[in-house]
Design an enzyme around this catalytic site. Structure first.
Site: not given
Length: 298
Positions: A7, A12, A121, A177, A195, A246-247, A259
């Site tokens: 992934g 990753g 990332a 987390k 953020n 943020s993701s 998610e």
């Protein structure tokens, strides 16, 4: 060490790229990213800068590796687990959002390590990933305690100059987390802010409430996570990643599924098992799911 990154999106690819400086790394990714890396190598830019040449493929089965590093989106965990049953791997480490390790452990023979990663990332282009902030990888035994395998994996990460801690208290760290993600990801995604915007206004209070609820649920699940620790973790991450998107915000910006089910939704589901109400997490979950349905993503 032979490492399979299953992934290879933003995180990753970044972690796999850093590992590739000293290890034999294979990235399992989508095209055109996989093809570009296979043909021309990978550029890591930003806070970390390296030029590496890992293997890269879209093929998800038939791999041999000492370690499978799982970085797929949480809603793809079941599919990734099925593919990994068709691989020969000696160990598995999840750096995903949410409480996904149990899904991996339930179907795989290889031992599963729990992990967290606070490196920033962003996949800029096929074959090019930006490190937007140097963080830390924390990993250890899923059930806690010392584990020689975790020490070996931690050394492999440190050999690649990745800031890594091998921890014996991963059950608490996993819920910490989750509290951070519940407070930061959903709020920034809905408010469309970086953020750092959670530092001092009303959104700060919403993030804290989501984190406190998560800490309370953790204690109901038998994991000692004080409210104060969860709140302090939110503030620490906001300060260190103020300029980060943020993701979940990146997913919303790109019109992709989030998610939320594995983050705020997981808090809601766990709370329900104990007949405990988590109104902030329930509201954040409902709003993000409504957006996904409106975009045809659910």
């Amino acid at each position: 060490m032979r490492i399979l990154v299953f992934g290879a999106g933003s995180l990753g690819t970044l972690v796999g790229g850093l590992l590739a400086s000293v290890h034999d790394v294979t990235l399992v990714a989508r095209d055109p990213h996989a093809s570009r890396v296979a043909e021309a190598g990978l550029d890591v830019v930003g806070a970390e800068s390296r030029r590496v040449s890992p293997n890269a493929t879209t093929v998800q089965t038939g791999h041999d590796a000492d370690l499978a590093l799982v970085t797929v989106k949480s809603f793809d965990t079941a599919a990734a687990t099925e593919s990994l049953t068709e691989c020969d791997v000696d160990a598995v480490l999840s750096l995903q959002n949410g409480l996904t390790e149990e899904t991996l452990e339930s179907a795989l023979e290889a031992p599963v390590l729990a992990g967290t990663a606070t490196y920033g990332a962003r996949l800029v282009d096929p074959g090019r990933v930006e490190c937007t902030g140097i963080g830390r990888v924390v990993l250890g035994a899923l059930d806690g305690g010392p584990f020689p395998l975790a020490e070996r994996v931690g050394k492999a990460f440190r050999d690649a100059d990745i800031n890594t801690l091998v921890a014996a208290d991963m059950p608490r760290r996993r819920w910490e987390k989750l509290a951070v993600n519940a407070g930061i990801n959903a709020v920034t995604a809905l408010a469309r802010v970086e953020n750092g915007a959670l530092d001092s206004d009303e959104a700060h209070d919403v993030a804290h409430r989501a984190a406190r609820e998560t800490a309370r649920v953790a204690r109901l699940e038998g994991v000692g996570l004080p409210n104060r620790v969860a709140r302090d973790a939110i503030d620490r991450v906001v300060e260190k990643t103020a300029a980060n998107r943020s993701s979940m915000l990146q997913d919303v910006d790109a019109g992709k599924r989030t998610e939320v089910d594995a983050i705020n939704g997981a808090v809601v589901d766990s709370a329900a098992r104990h007949n405990f109400e988590v109104p902030t997490n329930r509201t954040l979950t409902a709003l993000l799911r409504a957006w996904e349905r409106g975009e045809g993503l659910r």
